[in-house]
Design a protein around this motif. Sequence first.
Motif, PDB file in Angstrom:
ATOM      1  N   ARG A  99     -53.321   2.633  39.783  1.00 42.65           N
ATOM      2  CA  ARG A  99     -53.657   3.658  38.791  1.00 42.65           C
ATOM      3  C   ARG A  99     -54.713   3.147  37.812  1.00 42.65           C
ATOM      4  NH1 ARG A  99     -48.004   4.665  38.998  1.00 42.65           N
ATOM      5  NH2 ARG A  99     -47.681   3.291  37.197  1.00 42.65           N
ATOM      6  N   TRP A 100     -54.560   1.884  37.380  1.00 41.71           N
ATOM      7  CA  TRP A 100     -55.521   1.331  36.430  1.00 41.71           C
ATOM      8  C   TRP A 100     -56.917   1.239  37.048  1.00 41.71           C
ATOM      9  CZ3 TRP A 100     -58.252  -3.395  36.599  1.00 41.71           C
ATOM     10  CH2 TRP A 100     -58.978  -3.674  35.434  1.00 41.71           C
ATOM     11  N   LEU A 101     -57.004   0.816  38.298  1.00 42.03           N
ATOM     12  CA  LEU A 101     -58.300   0.713  38.961  1.00 42.03           C
ATOM     13  C   LEU A 101     -58.974   2.081  39.052  1.00 42.03           C
ATOM     14  CD1 LEU A 101     -57.455  -1.799  41.848  1.00 42.03           C
ATOM     15  CD2 LEU A 101     -58.920  -2.231  39.874  1.00 42.03           C
ATOM     16  N   GLU A 102     -58.184   3.112  39.289  1.00 40.86           N
ATOM     17  CA  GLU A 102     -58.744   4.460  39.350  1.00 40.86           C
ATOM     18  C   GLU A 102     -59.280   4.901  37.998  1.00 40.86           C
ATOM     19  OE1 GLU A 102     -55.383   6.540  40.783  1.00 40.86           O
ATOM     20  OE2 GLU A 102     -55.707   6.024  42.904  1.00 40.86           O
ATOM     21  N   LEU A 103     -58.588   4.538  36.910  1.00 40.66           N
ATOM     22  CA  LEU A 103     -59.035   4.897  35.571  1.00 40.66           C
ATOM     23  C   LEU A 103     -60.209   4.045  35.119  1.00 40.66           C
ATOM     24  CD1 LEU A 103     -55.585   5.309  33.773  1.00 40.66           C
ATOM     25  CD2 LEU A 103     -57.277   7.114  34.100  1.00 40.66           C
ATOM     26  N   ALA A 104     -60.180   2.762  35.451  1.00 41.17           N
ATOM     27  CA  ALA A 104     -61.182   1.832  34.935  1.00 41.17           C
ATOM     28  C   ALA A 104     -62.534   1.998  35.596  1.00 41.17           C
ATOM     29  CB  ALA A 104     -60.691   0.395  35.105  1.00 41.17           C
ATOM     30  N   GLY A 105     -62.565   2.502  36.825  1.00 42.87           N
ATOM     31  CA  GLY A 105     -63.840   2.763  37.463  1.00 42.87           C
ATOM     32  C   GLY A 105     -64.416   1.559  38.171  1.00 42.87           C
ATOM     33  N   PRO A 106     -65.744   1.534  38.348  1.00 43.91           N
ATOM     34  CA  PRO A 106     -66.378   0.466  39.126  1.00 43.91           C
ATOM     35  C   PRO A 106     -66.371  -0.870  38.398  1.00 43.91           C
ATOM     36  CG  PRO A 106     -68.040   1.892  38.144  1.00 43.91           C
ATOM     37  CD  PRO A 106     -66.707   2.522  37.847  1.00 43.91           C
ATOM     38  N   ASN A 107     -66.726  -1.898  39.140  1.00 44.33           N
ATOM     39  CA  ASN A 107     -66.808  -3.263  38.620  1.00 44.33           C
ATOM     40  C   ASN A 107     -65.464  -3.761  38.092  1.00 44.33           C
ATOM     41  OD1 ASN A 107     -68.425  -5.508  38.459  1.00 44.33           O
ATOM     42  ND2 ASN A 107     -69.187  -5.065  36.408  1.00 44.33           N
ATOM     43  N   THR A 108     -64.405  -3.401  38.793  1.00 46.07           N
ATOM     44  CA  THR A 108     -63.055  -3.837  38.425  1.00 46.07           C
ATOM     45  C   THR A 108     -62.340  -4.338  39.677  1.00 46.07           C
ATOM     46  OG1 THR A 108     -62.193  -1.581  38.745  1.00 46.07           O
ATOM     47  CG2 THR A 108     -62.832  -2.220  36.501  1.00 46.07           C
ATOM     48  N   PRO A 117     -45.966   5.771  29.047  1.00 51.96           N
ATOM     49  CA  PRO A 117     -44.979   5.282  30.008  1.00 51.96           C
ATOM     50  C   PRO A 117     -45.570   5.139  31.404  1.00 51.96           C
ATOM     51  CG  PRO A 117     -44.065   7.037  28.644  1.00 51.96           C
ATOM     52  CD  PRO A 117     -45.531   6.997  28.360  1.00 51.96           C
ATOM     53  N   GLY A 118     -45.341   3.979  31.990  1.00 59.29           N
ATOM     54  CA  GLY A 118     -45.775   3.741  33.356  1.00 59.29           C
ATOM     55  C   GLY A 118     -47.244   3.436  33.516  1.00 59.29           C
ATOM     56  N   LYS A 119     -47.995   3.450  32.436  1.00 56.63           N
ATOM     57  CA  LYS A 119     -49.424   3.162  32.502  1.00 56.63           C
ATOM     58  C   LYS A 119     -49.694   1.900  31.699  1.00 56.63           C
ATOM     59  CE  LYS A 119     -50.932   7.974  33.030  1.00 56.63           C
ATOM     60  NZ  LYS A 119     -51.782   9.051  32.448  1.00 56.63           N
ATOM     61  N   GLU A 120     -49.613   0.773  32.357  1.00 54.76           N
ATOM     62  CA  GLU A 120     -49.833  -0.485  31.677  1.00 54.76           C
ATOM     63  C   GLU A 120     -50.290  -1.550  32.672  1.00 54.76           C
ATOM     64  OE1 GLU A 120     -46.128  -2.776  30.617  1.00 54.76           O
ATOM     65  OE2 GLU A 120     -45.259  -0.784  30.904  1.00 54.76           O
ATOM     66  N   VAL A 121     -51.039  -2.491  32.140  1.00 53.72           N
ATOM     67  CA  VAL A 121     -51.463  -3.668  32.888  1.00 53.72           C
ATOM     68  C   VAL A 121     -51.178  -4.868  32.006  1.00 53.72           C
ATOM     69  CG1 VAL A 121     -53.411  -4.880  33.930  1.00 53.72           C
ATOM     70  CG2 VAL A 121     -53.244  -2.395  34.139  1.00 53.72           C
ATOM     71  N   ASP A 122     -50.466  -5.856  32.537  1.00 55.36           N
ATOM     72  CA  ASP A 122     -50.009  -6.969  31.716  1.00 55.36           C
ATOM     73  C   ASP A 122     -51.148  -7.842  31.221  1.00 55.36           C
ATOM     74  OD1 ASP A 122     -47.230  -6.376  31.923  1.00 55.36           O
ATOM     75  OD2 ASP A 122     -47.268  -7.156  33.973  1.00 55.36           O
ATOM     76  N   LEU A 123     -52.189  -8.010  32.026  1.00 50.90           N
ATOM     77  CA  LEU A 123     -53.285  -8.903  31.641  1.00 50.90           C
ATOM     78  C   LEU A 123     -54.599  -8.331  32.151  1.00 50.90           C
ATOM     79  CD1 LEU A 123     -54.078 -11.692  30.395  1.00 50.90           C
ATOM     80  CD2 LEU A 123     -53.904 -12.617  32.715  1.00 50.90           C
ATOM     81  N   ILE A 124     -55.569  -8.241  31.248  1.00 47.55           N
ATOM     82  CA  ILE A 124     -56.927  -7.853  31.621  1.00 47.55           C
ATOM     83  C   ILE A 124     -57.864  -8.981  31.203  1.00 47.55           C
ATOM     84  CG2 ILE A 124     -58.841  -6.274  31.149  1.00 47.55           C
ATOM     85  CD1 ILE A 124     -56.836  -4.042  30.855  1.00 47.55           C
ATOM     86  N   ILE A 125     -58.671  -9.434  32.138  1.00 47.05           N
ATOM     87  CA  ILE A 125     -59.668 -10.479  31.875  1.00 47.05           C
ATOM     88  C   ILE A 125     -61.035  -9.819  31.927  1.00 47.05           C
ATOM     89  CG2 ILE A 125     -60.636 -12.676  32.655  1.00 47.05           C
ATOM     90  CD1 ILE A 125     -57.870 -13.096  34.109  1.00 47.05           C
ATOM     91  N   GLU A 126     -61.793  -9.989  30.872  1.00 47.79           N
ATOM     92  CA  GLU A 126     -63.138  -9.428  30.807  1.00 47.79           C
ATOM     93  C   GLU A 126     -64.149 -10.559  30.907  1.00 47.79           C
ATOM     94  OE1 GLU A 126     -65.367  -6.061  28.121  1.00 47.79           O
ATOM     95  OE2 GLU A 126     -64.249  -7.623  27.051  1.00 47.79           O
ATOM     96  N   ARG A 127     -65.048 -10.438  31.880  1.00 44.70           N
ATOM     97  CA  ARG A 127     -66.053 -11.491  32.058  1.00 44.70           C
ATOM     98  C   ARG A 127     -67.318 -10.917  32.664  1.00 44.70           C
ATOM     99  NH1 ARG A 127     -66.091 -16.771  31.490  1.00 44.70           N
ATOM    100  NH2 ARG A 127     -67.602 -18.025  32.655  1.00 44.70           N
ATOM    101  N   ASP A 128     -68.427 -11.134  31.967  1.00 46.85           N
ATOM    102  CA  ASP A 128     -69.742 -10.719  32.449  1.00 46.85           C
ATOM    103  C   ASP A 128     -69.768  -9.248  32.855  1.00 46.85           C
ATOM    104  OD1 ASP A 128     -70.783 -13.238  32.010  1.00 46.85           O
ATOM    105  OD2 ASP A 128     -70.350 -13.937  34.043  1.00 46.85           O
ATOM    106  N   GLY A 129     -69.126  -8.410  32.048  1.00 46.47           N
ATOM    107  CA  GLY A 129     -69.159  -6.981  32.300  1.00 46.47           C
ATOM    108  C   GLY A 129     -68.167  -6.494  33.328  1.00 46.47           C
ATOM    109  N   ALA A 130     -67.446  -7.401  33.966  1.00 48.38           N
ATOM    110  CA  ALA A 130     -66.438  -7.017  34.954  1.00 48.38           C
ATOM    111  C   ALA A 130     -65.043  -7.125  34.338  1.00 48.38           C
ATOM    112  CB  ALA A 130     -66.537  -7.903  36.190  1.00 48.38           C
ATOM    113  N   LEU A 131     -64.112  -6.344  34.865  1.00 49.86           N
ATOM    114  CA  LEU A 131     -62.729  -6.355  34.405  1.00 49.86           C
ATOM    115  C   LEU A 131     -61.816  -6.737  35.560  1.00 49.86           C
ATOM    116  CD1 LEU A 131     -62.577  -3.062  32.281  1.00 49.86           C
ATOM    117  CD2 LEU A 131     -62.791  -5.408  31.431  1.00 49.86           C
TER     118      LEU A 131
END
Length: 409
Positions: free
Chosen positions: A373-382, A338-352
């Motif tokens: 919150r997602w950026l904090e979980l996903a880490g660098p290159n996002t 609950p509350g932890k979601e991202v509607d669309l993730i695009i993956e390209r050349d190792g970046a999110l």
Amino acid sequence: MYIPRHLTGAITRAMTSFPVVLVTGARQTGKTTLLRTEFGVSHEYISLERPDIRNRAQADPVGFFAQYTGPVILDEIQYAPELLHYIKELIEPERKPGWWLLTGSQNFSLMQGVSQTLAGRVAVLTLDPLSVRERLQQEQKTPDAMLERVFAPTARPAGSPLGQTVNLAEWLLHGGFPEPCLNKQVDRRLWFSGYVQTYLERDVRDVTQVSDLGAFSRFLMLVATRTGSLLNMADIADEISISAPTVKRWLSVLETSQLIYLLQPYYKNFGKRIRKSPKLYLLDPGLATFLLGLHSRDAVLQGPSLGPLVETAVVTEWLKFFRQQGEQPHVYYWQSGPGKEVDLIIERDGALYGMEVKATATPTARHGAGIKRWLELAGPNTRGALACNVDRPQALRPGIRAVPWHLGG
């Protein structure tokens, strides 16, 4: 009215390497118009939709093709997929690049024939309904340029617009099929009603045996109520009293016919639990609102389906954008409780690139909390952004902007 299609560039590139280029897509997306307008001077046009021409081609394929000494546009190849074997024989001696341009509404028998007979000789490209950028007749951008433009971490100078805009409610009502999108004289209800009936009568009966068209019609409407939602085949089966395997088969028909897209979850472990079901999207918002019985701006903007419909519009614009480049899009959603979601993730050349979608025209920092919150979980290159009903980018949080829901500009 002909609007240049961004897929033309991918077709032209494919013609330099492949002897056969197959343009597929849902019915009425403009495949024939594109090829005849852009390549009608260099290629002779043959339509297999005409029974007399189709019968001659099937009765004597060798003699039929011997009439044509130059490059050919062969329209509606799904009516005679057995001709692919003869095309293979004709291209083998020289493999002249770009000699054969084919169109076909994608179905099981056609794609099976293509994979079996023309593997390594054919480029398969998809023409979707018009995108917003095509509707506004804006130039095509490269994926890297578009991602940088939309997901730039800082605001553009003075909050300048990305470019021309389209009205959200009008886009949700009319969608991107060229006829109802471009021709204001077209009665939207009559057009979509005819489209659904024609699809039921022609494509469904051709692709699979549907004994109860009434049940399939109810299934289509139920699919529209699920656009932008997690797919639950058991729930759909229970609601219209059909079996789960039947739901699975009918969904495959819609997916193969390019009417729906199943967005898969992003599987890398950003949280403790990731849902496994895909999210379902109708590829055209105009068809979605028609099937939902929404026929006015107020009904769309004030109804409970607004959020999922806006999400559908955003996700499908990105799908169209990548397929216009001739690419298979690497797009996903992410959900981990609950509350932890991202509607669309695009993956390209190792970046999110993560995007949350909201229907609001008044975005605040609160709307960007999920992306933060997602950026904090996903880490660098996002990077992250919020797509909503604004006409120009605006800062929400450090490194996160609110951007227009479409890719215009």
